[in-house]
Design a protein around this motif. Structure first.
Motif, mmCIF file in Angstrom:
data_model
loop_
_atom_site.group_PDB
_atom_site.id
_atom_site.type_symbol
_atom_site.label_atom_id
_atom_site.label_comp_id
_atom_site.label_asym_id
_atom_site.label_seq_id
_atom_site.Cartn_x
_atom_site.Cartn_y
_atom_site.Cartn_z
ATOM 1 N N THR A 55 0.861 -1.180 0.000
ATOM 2 C CA THR A 55 0.000 0.000 0.000
ATOM 3 C C THR A 55 0.899 1.232 0.000
ATOM 4 O O THR A 55 1.926 1.256 0.683
ATOM 5 C CB THR A 55 -0.922 0.042 1.238
ATOM 6 N N THR A 56 0.512 2.227 -0.790
ATOM 7 C CA THR A 56 1.319 3.440 -0.908
ATOM 8 C C THR A 56 0.408 4.656 -0.771
ATOM 9 O O THR A 56 -0.574 4.789 -1.511
ATOM 10 C CB THR A 56 2.046 3.507 -2.263
ATOM 11 N N LEU A 57 0.730 5.533 0.178
ATOM 12 C CA LEU A 57 -0.035 6.757 0.378
ATOM 13 C C LEU A 57 0.498 7.842 -0.542
ATOM 14 O O LEU A 57 1.705 8.069 -0.641
ATOM 15 C CB LEU A 57 0.076 7.203 1.834
ATOM 16 N N GLU A 58 -0.401 8.522 -1.255
ATOM 17 C CA GLU A 58 -0.032 9.652 -2.108
ATOM 18 C C GLU A 58 -1.079 10.746 -1.918
ATOM 19 O O GLU A 58 -2.187 10.654 -2.446
ATOM 20 C CB GLU A 58 0.063 9.250 -3.573
ATOM 21 N N GLY A 59 -0.733 11.757 -1.140
ATOM 22 C CA GLY A 59 -1.716 12.762 -0.767
ATOM 23 C C GLY A 59 -2.793 12.110 0.076
ATOM 24 O O GLY A 59 -2.495 11.423 1.056
ATOM 25 N N SER A 60 -4.056 12.295 -0.316
ATOM 26 C CA SER A 60 -5.149 11.640 0.403
ATOM 27 C C SER A 60 -5.555 10.325 -0.257
ATOM 28 O O SER A 60 -6.475 9.652 0.197
ATOM 29 C CB SER A 60 -6.364 12.580 0.484
ATOM 30 N N ASN A 61 -4.873 9.953 -1.341
ATOM 31 C CA ASN A 61 -5.160 8.705 -2.043
ATOM 32 C C ASN A 61 -4.278 7.582 -1.525
ATOM 33 O O ASN A 61 -3.184 7.818 -1.010
ATOM 34 C CB ASN A 61 -4.916 8.862 -3.547
ATOM 35 N N VAL A 62 -4.758 6.347 -1.696
ATOM 36 C CA VAL A 62 -3.942 5.179 -1.377
ATOM 37 C C VAL A 62 -3.905 4.274 -2.598
ATOM 38 O O VAL A 62 -4.945 3.948 -3.179
ATOM 39 C CB VAL A 62 -4.496 4.396 -0.167
ATOM 40 N N HIS A 63 -2.689 3.880 -2.996
ATOM 41 C CA HIS A 63 -2.503 2.905 -4.070
ATOM 42 C C HIS A 63 -2.401 1.525 -3.428
ATOM 43 O O HIS A 63 -1.652 1.340 -2.464
ATOM 44 C CB HIS A 63 -1.225 3.184 -4.857
ATOM 45 N N PHE A 64 -3.125 0.558 -3.978
ATOM 46 C CA PHE A 64 -3.050 -0.822 -3.515
ATOM 47 C C PHE A 64 -2.464 -1.679 -4.632
ATOM 48 O O PHE A 64 -2.971 -1.673 -5.759
ATOM 49 C CB PHE A 64 -4.444 -1.358 -3.159
ATOM 50 N N ASP A 65 -1.385 -2.402 -4.333
ATOM 51 C CA ASP A 65 -0.820 -3.364 -5.269
ATOM 52 C C ASP A 65 -1.353 -4.736 -4.892
ATOM 53 O O ASP A 65 -1.291 -5.145 -3.717
ATOM 54 C CB ASP A 65 0.704 -3.350 -5.206
ATOM 55 N N ILE A 66 -1.882 -5.449 -5.887
ATOM 56 C CA ILE A 66 -2.582 -6.710 -5.642
ATOM 57 C C ILE A 66 -2.073 -7.777 -6.601
ATOM 58 O O ILE A 66 -1.958 -7.540 -7.809
ATOM 59 C CB ILE A 66 -4.104 -6.519 -5.833
ATOM 60 N N ILE A 67 -1.772 -8.944 -6.066
ATOM 61 C CA ILE A 67 -1.408 -10.082 -6.897
ATOM 62 C C ILE A 67 -2.620 -10.990 -6.988
ATOM 63 O O ILE A 67 -3.319 -11.217 -5.993
ATOM 64 C CB ILE A 67 -0.171 -10.823 -6.328
ATOM 65 N N SER A 68 -2.896 -11.490 -8.204
ATOM 66 C CA SER A 68 -4.078 -12.333 -8.379
ATOM 67 C C SER A 68 -3.908 -13.257 -9.573
ATOM 68 O O SER A 68 -3.103 -12.986 -10.473
ATOM 69 C CB SER A 68 -5.328 -11.458 -8.594
ATOM 70 N N PRO A 69 -4.701 -14.326 -9.622
ATOM 71 C CA PRO A 69 -4.652 -15.251 -10.760
ATOM 72 C C PRO A 69 -5.191 -14.635 -12.059
ATOM 73 O O PRO A 69 -4.945 -15.181 -13.134
ATOM 74 C CB PRO A 69 -5.540 -16.417 -10.322
ATOM 75 N N ILE A 70 -5.926 -13.521 -11.985
ATOM 76 C CA ILE A 70 -6.508 -12.925 -13.196
ATOM 77 C C ILE A 70 -5.721 -11.725 -13.706
ATOM 78 O O ILE A 70 -6.120 -11.104 -14.684
ATOM 79 C CB ILE A 70 -7.992 -12.528 -12.977
ATOM 80 N N THR A 71 -4.583 -11.402 -13.075
ATOM 81 C CA THR A 71 -3.827 -10.203 -13.478
ATOM 82 C C THR A 71 -3.459 -10.234 -14.953
ATOM 83 O O THR A 71 -3.552 -9.215 -15.647
ATOM 84 C CB THR A 71 -2.551 -10.054 -12.622
ATOM 85 N N SER A 72 -3.062 -11.394 -15.461
ATOM 86 C CA SER A 72 -2.639 -11.479 -16.867
ATOM 87 C C SER A 72 -3.779 -11.196 -17.831
ATOM 88 O O SER A 72 -3.559 -10.893 -19.004
ATOM 89 C CB SER A 72 -2.039 -12.857 -17.161
ATOM 90 N N ASP A 73 -5.025 -11.289 -17.364
ATOM 91 C CA ASP A 73 -6.193 -11.010 -18.206
ATOM 92 C C ASP A 73 -6.661 -9.562 -18.100
ATOM 93 O O ASP A 73 -7.570 -9.150 -18.825
ATOM 94 C CB ASP A 73 -7.354 -11.926 -17.818
#
Length: 197
Positions: free
Chosen positions: A15-33
């Motif tokens: 998770t990365t905070l940028e101003g009042s926003n938060v970026h979420f990095d997610i690994i999943s079986p459907i990422t390639s799609d």
């Protein structure tokens, strides 16, 4: 538009905070799609894919989303229910889900019952949302049927498949969940109440 039929689970890797926003990095079986600019429901919250790196993708939640959903408690390692938008020629297996969470609810009780699980939930009824006996509710993006429907309370039954293939198996008493109430009921409620409040 979504249907509330969870495709798979993703896991938050950062998770990365940028101003009042938060970026979420997610690994999943459907990422390639997935592709950048695609909408995906995360625990019932429609978020846009903004970057893809191998099996990990990134979505961004604005402050408004963080305040009104359980995303504010997401941390590294958390499992998230994922559903891509329904294709125009797809089968409608759940119910109409917009990916717009109405409010959070709380897990009041979890009981195993002959191989299935009974979950009792509560929510603040002062926000004007209602459930209907045997009506639809979306909990963390999962299409379910309510019973024991009361003012600010309802119950759902979870079959083993749903329990294992969604993040219901991680829920504990006191946890917050994202609730999206039935869209037809919301329109009827608005017609009855009007905009005078």
């Amino acid at each position: 538009m979504f249907t509330g039929i969870i495709e798979t689970l993703g896991t938050i890797t950062d998770t990365t905070l940028e101003g009042s926003n938060v970026h979420f990095d997610i690994i999943s079986p459907i990422t390639s799609d997935l592709k950048v600019d695609q909408s995906v429901a995360h625990n019932g919250v429609c978020l846009t894919v903004v970057a893809i790196d191998n099996q990990t993708y990134r979505v961004t939640a604005i402050d408004e989303t963080l305040k009104k959903t359980n995303l504010k408690s997401w941390v590294k390692g958390r499992k998230v229910n994922l559903e891509r938008c329904m294709p125009a020629n797809g089968r409608f297996d759940g119910h109409i889900v917009q990916g717009h969470v109405d409010q959070v609810g709380k897990v009041d009780r979890i009981a195993e019952q002959d191989g299935s699980w009974i979950f009792d939930f509560s929510f603040d009824p002062n926000m004007g949302n209602v459930t209907v006996e045997k009506g639809s509710i979306t909990i963390n993006g999962t299409s379910l049927t309510c019973f024991n429907s009361k003012n600010g309370k309802f119950t759902v039954a979870i079959i083993p498949y749903t329990y294992e293939h969604t993040n219901f198996h991680e829920l504990k008493v006191g946890d917050e969940v994202n609730l999206e109430f039935d869209v037809i009921g919301k329109y009827i409620q608005r017609i009855i109440r009007g905009y005078s409040e």
